[in-house]
Design a protein around this motif. Structure first.
Motif, PDB file in Angstrom:
ATOM      1  N   LYS A  16       0.845  -1.183   0.000  1.00  0.00           N
ATOM      2  CA  LYS A  16       0.000   0.000   0.000  1.00  0.00           C
ATOM      3  C   LYS A  16       0.884   1.237   0.000  1.00  0.00           C
ATOM      4  O   LYS A  16       2.067   1.171   0.348  1.00  0.00           O
ATOM      5  CB  LYS A  16      -0.929   0.013   1.216  1.00  0.00           C
ATOM      6  CG  LYS A  16      -0.217   0.095   2.555  1.00  0.00           C
ATOM      7  CD  LYS A  16      -1.212   0.134   3.700  1.00  0.00           C
ATOM      8  CE  LYS A  16      -0.495   0.240   5.047  1.00  0.00           C
ATOM      9  NZ  LYS A  16      -1.469   0.299   6.173  1.00  0.00           N
ATOM     10  N   LEU A  17       0.309   2.356  -0.390  1.00  0.00           N
ATOM     11  CA  LEU A  17       1.061   3.599  -0.458  1.00  0.00           C
ATOM     12  C   LEU A  17       1.294   4.150   0.943  1.00  0.00           C
ATOM     13  O   LEU A  17       0.511   3.901   1.863  1.00  0.00           O
ATOM     14  CB  LEU A  17       0.308   4.628  -1.301  1.00  0.00           C
ATOM     15  CG  LEU A  17       0.147   4.280  -2.781  1.00  0.00           C
ATOM     16  CD1 LEU A  17      -0.713   5.319  -3.483  1.00  0.00           C
ATOM     17  CD2 LEU A  17       1.498   4.180  -3.461  1.00  0.00           C
ATOM     18  N   PRO A  18       2.372   4.915   1.138  1.00  0.00           N
ATOM     19  CA  PRO A  18       2.670   5.427   2.482  1.00  0.00           C
ATOM     20  C   PRO A  18       1.668   6.459   2.982  1.00  0.00           C
ATOM     21  O   PRO A  18       1.585   6.694   4.180  1.00  0.00           O
ATOM     22  CB  PRO A  18       4.068   6.044   2.321  1.00  0.00           C
ATOM     23  CG  PRO A  18       4.202   6.322   0.862  1.00  0.00           C
ATOM     24  CD  PRO A  18       3.427   5.249   0.168  1.00  0.00           C
ATOM     25  N   LEU A  73      -5.167  15.225 -10.081  1.00  0.00           N
ATOM     26  CA  LEU A  73      -5.696  14.164 -10.924  1.00  0.00           C
ATOM     27  C   LEU A  73      -4.645  13.111 -11.262  1.00  0.00           C
ATOM     28  O   LEU A  73      -4.966  12.124 -11.912  1.00  0.00           O
ATOM     29  CB  LEU A  73      -6.260  14.755 -12.228  1.00  0.00           C
ATOM     30  CG  LEU A  73      -7.456  15.697 -12.083  1.00  0.00           C
ATOM     31  CD1 LEU A  73      -7.880  16.221 -13.449  1.00  0.00           C
ATOM     32  CD2 LEU A  73      -8.625  14.984 -11.419  1.00  0.00           C
ATOM     33  N   ASN A  74      -3.425  13.322 -10.814  1.00  0.00           N
ATOM     34  CA  ASN A  74      -2.348  12.381 -11.141  1.00  0.00           C
ATOM     35  C   ASN A  74      -2.266  11.257 -10.124  1.00  0.00           C
ATOM     36  O   ASN A  74      -2.514  11.436  -8.939  1.00  0.00           O
ATOM     37  CB  ASN A  74      -1.003  13.099 -11.190  1.00  0.00           C
ATOM     38  CG  ASN A  74      -0.846  13.938 -12.444  1.00  0.00           C
ATOM     39  OD1 ASN A  74      -1.225  15.102 -12.462  1.00  0.00           O
ATOM     40  ND2 ASN A  74      -0.298  13.361 -13.484  1.00  0.00           N
ATOM     41  N   GLU A  75      -1.895  10.091 -10.627  1.00  0.00           N
ATOM     42  CA  GLU A  75      -1.571   8.964  -9.767  1.00  0.00           C
ATOM     43  C   GLU A  75      -0.159   9.130  -9.218  1.00  0.00           C
ATOM     44  O   GLU A  75       0.649   9.872  -9.796  1.00  0.00           O
ATOM     45  CB  GLU A  75      -1.660   7.658 -10.560  1.00  0.00           C
ATOM     46  CG  GLU A  75      -3.058   7.285 -11.004  1.00  0.00           C
ATOM     47  CD  GLU A  75      -3.069   5.966 -11.743  1.00  0.00           C
ATOM     48  OE1 GLU A  75      -3.835   5.078 -11.345  1.00  0.00           O
ATOM     49  OE2 GLU A  75      -2.300   5.811 -12.697  1.00  0.00           O
ATOM     50  N   PRO A  76       0.197   8.461  -8.133  1.00  0.00           N
ATOM     51  CA  PRO A  76       1.562   8.570  -7.588  1.00  0.00           C
ATOM     52  C   PRO A  76       2.565   7.704  -8.351  1.00  0.00           C
ATOM     53  O   PRO A  76       3.369   6.986  -7.760  1.00  0.00           O
ATOM     54  CB  PRO A  76       1.387   8.100  -6.144  1.00  0.00           C
ATOM     55  CG  PRO A  76       0.265   7.136  -6.216  1.00  0.00           C
ATOM     56  CD  PRO A  76      -0.681   7.666  -7.250  1.00  0.00           C
TER      57      PRO A  76
END
Length: 228
Positions: free
Chosen positions: A72-74, A105-108
């Motif tokens: 998962k993302l931090p 709107l951007n993904e990481p």
């Protein structure tokens, strides 16, 4: 800078520069200083030996650890109040790749990392390579071709970051036995290229999209080729 210049000009030269006084050491003092310097050298060398041993221990301990992958993302995704449709309706008939979008709107991740996601189910290619039935092999390759769309439902309305020209991305998956490398080879128009080597297959592609938004519909033309 101005304060330092003022302080320099205000200070007299006699205060800033002075002659060092000559001081002659006696034989006892000079021998004592030499012993202290030798002892200090021994301390430095011993500390260096200890630090070298620590570095060797760290390298040995990290070499035994396999590559860890996060699940998962931090940090969670921030709530965005930006309306994608309000942005799109102001750019009807334009190339969306040249339209500035809000960063929310951007993904990481960027487009090069997104290319590597297409190999998430690369075990289908491993199965196809050893499959004796040509029809089953074609079905496995077809399943791999559409596996890249498995997460699009949960990520609709988001886009990856655009890589800069010459940017590269490398991913080595020990669990899936492949090594992947990608590079942004063109900025206008944006073109990405990637290459992957697995145990039983070789995969490479170049990606470029042409898209336009017509108010009630969107046209996306993928230009490029994929090879397995």
């Amino acid at each position: 800078m101005s304060e330092s210049q003022l302080s320099i000009t205000d200070t007299s030269t006699t205060d800033m520069f002075y002659d060092a006084e000559e001081y002659l050491l006696s034989d006892e003092e000079s021998s004592t200083d030499e012993e202290e310097s030798e002892a200090g050298d021994d301390d430095v060398s011993s500390e260096a030996d200890v630090s070298d041993n620590d570095d060797a221990t760290d390298i040995q301990s990290t070499a035994d650890v396999s590559t860890m992958r996060r699940v998962k993302l931090p940090c969670p995704s921030p709530d965005s109040d930006v309306s994608l449709w309000n942005i799109l309706k102001k750019n009807i008939g334009k190339d969306l790749s040249k339209v500035a979008m809000p960063v929310t709107l951007n993904e990481p991740l960027n487009a090069l990392q997104l290319l590597c996601e297409e190999l998430e189910y690369s075990e289908l290619l491993d199965e196809a390579a050893v499959c004796s039935d040509k029809y089953e092999r074609m079905a496995l390759v077809a399943a791999f071709a559409i596996s890249g769309y498995c997460s699009t439902y949960h990520r609709a309305g988001q886009k990856p970051f655009n890589p800069i020209l010459g940017e590269s991305y490398e991913c080595v998956r020990e669990d899936k036995n492949f090594s992947f490398v990608a590079e942004q080879v063109s900025h206008h128009p944006p073109i990405s290229a990637c290459h992957c080597i697995g145990n039983t297959y070789e995969f490479w592609q170049d990606v470029r999209f042409k898209n336009k938004f017509w108010g009630k519909s969107m046209e996306i033309f993928p230009v490029g080729s994929v090879h397995v």
